[in-house]
Design a protein around this motif. Structure first.
Motif, PDB file in Angstrom:
ATOM      1  N   GLU A 101       0.831  -1.215   0.000  1.00 28.19           N
ATOM      2  CA  GLU A 101       0.000   0.000   0.000  1.00 28.19           C
ATOM      3  C   GLU A 101       0.863   1.261   0.000  1.00 28.19           C
ATOM      4  O   GLU A 101       0.492   2.285  -0.540  1.00 28.19           O
ATOM      5  CB  GLU A 101      -0.875   0.046   1.257  1.00 28.19           C
TER       6      GLU A 101
ATOM      7  N   ARG B 111      -3.736   8.734   5.013  1.00 26.76           N
ATOM      8  CA  ARG B 111      -4.451   7.460   5.109  1.00 26.76           C
ATOM      9  C   ARG B 111      -4.252   6.720   3.786  1.00 26.76           C
ATOM     10  O   ARG B 111      -4.643   7.217   2.730  1.00 26.76           O
ATOM     11  CB  ARG B 111      -5.937   7.731   5.323  1.00 26.76           C
ATOM     12  N   LEU B 112      -3.632   5.569   3.843  1.00 27.30           N
ATOM     13  CA  LEU B 112      -3.406   4.801   2.622  1.00 27.30           C
ATOM     14  C   LEU B 112      -4.664   4.027   2.302  1.00 27.30           C
ATOM     15  O   LEU B 112      -5.261   3.398   3.160  1.00 27.30           O
ATOM     16  CB  LEU B 112      -2.238   3.827   2.821  1.00 27.30           C
ATOM     17  N   SER B 113      -5.069   4.094   1.065  1.00 26.98           N
ATOM     18  CA  SER B 113      -6.214   3.319   0.639  1.00 26.98           C
ATOM     19  C   SER B 113      -5.771   2.401  -0.470  1.00 26.98           C
ATOM     20  O   SER B 113      -5.283   2.845  -1.500  1.00 26.98           O
ATOM     21  CB  SER B 113      -7.315   4.253   0.151  1.00 26.98           C
ATOM     22  N   GLY B 114      -5.910   1.105  -0.223  1.00 25.87           N
ATOM     23  CA  GLY B 114      -5.590   0.145  -1.267  1.00 25.87           C
ATOM     24  C   GLY B 114      -6.421   0.407  -2.502  1.00 25.87           C
ATOM     25  O   GLY B 114      -5.991   0.179  -3.628  1.00 25.87           O
TER      26      GLY B 114
END
Lengths: 388, 388
Positions: A233, A262-265
Motif C-alpha cells: 500500500e 491514510r493509505l487506501s488500497g
C-alpha cells in the motif's frame, strides 16, 4: 509490596496480540500472588478516562481462549499522547496504584511508553511488548503478529498463482505496509517453483515508477504468459511521497493523528488497473486489496507466532521487575531469544528490509529474504504441480 | 468395448475442482480396467486444438495430491463455443475415440455440454460435473467449491468484526458474485452474537440504492459504534443494471465473451468509499476487495467440500454409463445425495437465493439462511468474547 499491573493494547490488531495479554496476566499472577491486574480499554485512552476491566481473577481457561482469539480484546487506539494527555495518563495510572504499565504495540506505542517513562518519577515500570504485522521494529528479528499475517499472504499468493496458471492474466494483490516491505515480500515465501508467482514485488523502500512497472509486467507476461504482482500500500514515487499521495487529489486525502496520509488500497488499486489497461490493452488484469484480511485472521493463526506472542507477554512481567524497557524478539543461531532493550532503541523508529533481502532490481526475493522466510515460515502447503 | 474418457475443467477455478478430476479418473480406472483417460488442457479449447495429457496411468498417489491442490490442474477456459467451434470440439473428441466427455464447471459449462450432446449422434456420453463458488446451479442444494469459499468468507468477516470492535469504523468487504448472493450471505454464517458483523448484506438479487445504503450504515453505527458490510460485486441498481455499469464511464467498461460486463471490485469499492465519505464524513471507512482470495485458497479447503467434489467426479463416471446428464448435489433429510439430472435443467440457468433466506429488508440472514449455513458450514471457530 503488593503489585498492580496495568496492561493495554495499542495500534492495529493482530492474530496474536491477545496471546501477549494472556501471557502477561498468567505470568504476573504466577510471580506475584495476589497481584492486581487491570486491563485498560482502548489503550492509554482507557487509562486517561478511567475505563478498566479487572483481570486479576479471570479464570485461566478463559485467558487461554482469549489468547487464541484474534484482535485486541481490550480494544485499541491510535491516540498519540502529547504532554497534556500524558499527564492525564500518569494521573490515571497513579490512581490505580500501578507499579507497572505493560503496553503492547508497535513503534508508536513504544514511543508513548518512552514519553511516560521520562515524565514519571521512576515509581512505575514502563514496559513495551512488541506487536506488529509490519515487522518494522528495530532490535527485533521479527515481531509477534507478523508470522501469522505473512502466512496468510504466502498462502494467498501461492493459491492465486495456481489460479492464474488455469486462466492466465495479470493479478495485483495490494498488501498492507506503509514503510516496510516485509509483509509484501512474504508473498514470495512459498513460491512453488522458478516459474511461480509472485513474479514481481513492489515495496515502500524502493521508488516506484508506473512506467517501469508496466514494462516489468510486460516482460513477465512474455516469459510466463501470466504475471502475479505483490504491491505494498505504501509504495513511494520517485519524489519520496507515497504513490497514493501523488494519485489522489489533495482535498480527498485523509490524514491520521500522526499526520500520515491514510493509505487506501482502493485508490492505489484503481491507478494500477488504469496503468495496466493503458499499457497492456486487452490483457485481463485484476487488482485485489488484501487490506485487513491478513492481519487478524482467525483461520490462519501460526502456532510459533502464538507461542512467541505469549512468551513476550510473560517476559514483559520479568521486564517490569527489571525496571522496564522494550521486549524484543532476537535471533541467535537460528533460534528466537526474548531480551530486554532500552525503549529509546525502538520508540518511533522503523526497521526496513535489510540489504540482501531483495534482488538487485528489487522485485524478487534474494538469498537473504529466502533464508529469512525458510527459517520463520517453513512451507506448510503440499501442492501438486498442475499440467498447465 | 474399450472406454475412452475425456475430462476437462471450465470456468473459474475452485479449491476442490481437482478433487472432481481425481474422483473421475480413479473411478473410471476402477470400473473400466484398461480405460484410456485423457485430460484436455484449458477446457474445450484443448479438445479443439488437440492438447491432451494422458491420465490413464498416473499413480493414484499423485492423483490424490492433485485433488488436494486448488485451482484447475488441467487449465480452464471462458470460451463459449458456437456451432462452428462445437463442430471442431466434436471432431477432436472423435479423433480420440472418446466414449464419454466429462466437463467439470458451472452453468455455462453445462450449456456447452448440452450443445455438444444435441450436435452429436449419441455415440458419446456428455456429462456435466458441477463446480462453482457462486453456488448458483439449479437442481443443486449446493455446489462443490462453494463450502470452502464460504468458509473463507465467514472466517474473514468474523475476524474483521473482532478487528473493528478494537478500532471502530466502517468496513466494506466486496465479495465475488455476479447474479447470486450465496457467497456474500456466507459472511454472516459465523456471526459471533446478536451484535456481530456483518451488520449489512447487499446481494445481486435485490436493488441497491446508494442513498439507502448510507442511511443503513448510519443506523448501524448509531447502534453498535461500528458497521461491517458484505457486498456482492454484482449488486444491481434500481434500473436492473449492475452498480458498476452505472458508475463507470461506458468507454472504460470491459465485456467478456458472454457479453457480461467485467465486474471490478475496485470500481465498486471506490464508489462505495466515496458515498461513505460524502454521507458520513469523519467516520473511518475501509473497503477491501476479496476478489480471488476466497475461491481457491490452499489454506482453507473444507473437508466436506473436498469429499463431495471427489464423489461428484466418481459419480460422473456412473452418469456416463447411464448415457450422460448433469451431476447434482441434492439435499434429503439433511444429507447430501448425488443424483443425475437432465443437462437442460442446469444449462445456462441461474439459481438465486430462495425466499426466506434473507430478512424482509434483505440485509440480514433470516431463519432459512441460518439453517442453510448451520447445516452446510457448522461453526468451526471457537472465539472468546472481547471486553469491548
Amino acid at each position: 509490596m503488593s503489585e498492580t499491573f496495568v496492561i493495554a493494547q495499542g495500534g492495529g490488531p493482530t492474530a496474536v496480540i491477545n496471546q501477549t495479554l494472556a501471557g502477561a496476566v498468567i505470568e504476573a499472577r504466577k510471580r506475584h500472588r495476589g497481584a492486581r491486574i487491570l486491563g485498560a480499554l482502548h489503550g492509554v485512552r482507557g487509562i486517561r478516562d478511567g475505563n478498566f476491566v479487572d483481570l486479576s481473577d479471570l479464570p485461566e481457561e478463559q485467558l487461554r481462549l482469549l489468547g487464541a482469539t484474534p484482535s485486541a480484546a481490550l480494544g485499541s487506539t491510535r491516540d498519540k499522547p502529547d504532554a497534556a494527555y500524558c499527564e492525564k495518563v500518569l494521573k490515571g495510572l497513579r490512581q490505580t496504584g500501578a507499579t507497572a504499565f505493560i503496553y503492547i504495540g508497535g513503534n508508536d506505542t513504544a514511543g508513548t511508553q518512552q514519553i511516560l517513562n521520562d515524565a514519571a518519577g521512576g515509581d512505575i515500570a514502563f514496559v513495551h511488548a512488541p506487536k506488529t504485522i509490519d515487522n518494522d521494529l528495530e532490535e527485533n528479528d521479527h515481531t509477534p503478529g507478523f508470522i501469522s499475517a505473512a502466512e496468510f499472504v504466502a498462502t494467498a499468493f501461492a493459491s492465486v498463482d495456481l489460479d492464474f496458471r488455469a486462466l492466465p492474466g495479470i493479478y495485483v494483490g495490494i498488501v498492507m505496509g506503509r514503510h516496510a516491505g516485509f509483509l509484501t515480500a512474504a508473498a514470495a515465501a512459498w513460491q512453488f517453483d522458478d516459474e511461480s508467482g509472485p513474479h514481481l514485488l513492489y515495496v515502500p523502500e524502493l521508488a516506484f515508477s508506473p512506467k517501469r512497472f508496466v514494462e516489468e509486467v510486460r516482460s513477465v507476461i512474455d516469459r510466463h504468459g501470466r504475471c502475479i504482482v505483490a504491491m505494498s500500500e505504501g509504495v513511494t514515487a520517485e519524489d519520496g511521497r507515497s504513490v497514493v499521495e501523488n494519485l489522489v487529489p489533495r482535498e480527498r486525502l485523509e490524514f491520521d493523528a500522526h499526520g500520515n496520509v491514510r493509505l487506501s488500497g482502493g485508490d492505489l488499486g484503481m491507478a494500477v488497473e488504469q496503468a495496466l489497461r493503458d499499457g497492456l490493452p486487452g490483457v485481463r488484469a485484476r487488482v485485489d486489496t488484501f487490506g485487513y484480511l491478513p492481519r487478524g485472521n482467525a483461520g490462519m493463526i501460526n502456532a510459533t507466532d502464538a507461542q512467541e506472542a505469549f512468551d513476550a507477554g510473560a517476559f514483559a512481567v520479568e521486564a517490569a521487575a527489571q525496571g522496564g524497557g522494550s521486549v524484543a524478539l532476537q535471533e541467535e543461531g537460528g533460534v528466537t531469544r526474548i531480551r530486554l532493550v532500552p525503549l529509546a532503541n525502538v520508540a518511533g523508529k522503523t526497521r526496513h528490509l535489510p540489504p540482501g533481502f531483495l534482488s538487485a532490481e528489487g522485485t524478487r526475493l534474494a538469498a537473504g529474504g529466502k533464508a529469512y522466510f525458510d527459517r520463520l515460515l517453513p512451507r506448510r502447503l503440499k501442492l501438486a504441480k498442475p499440467f498447465v
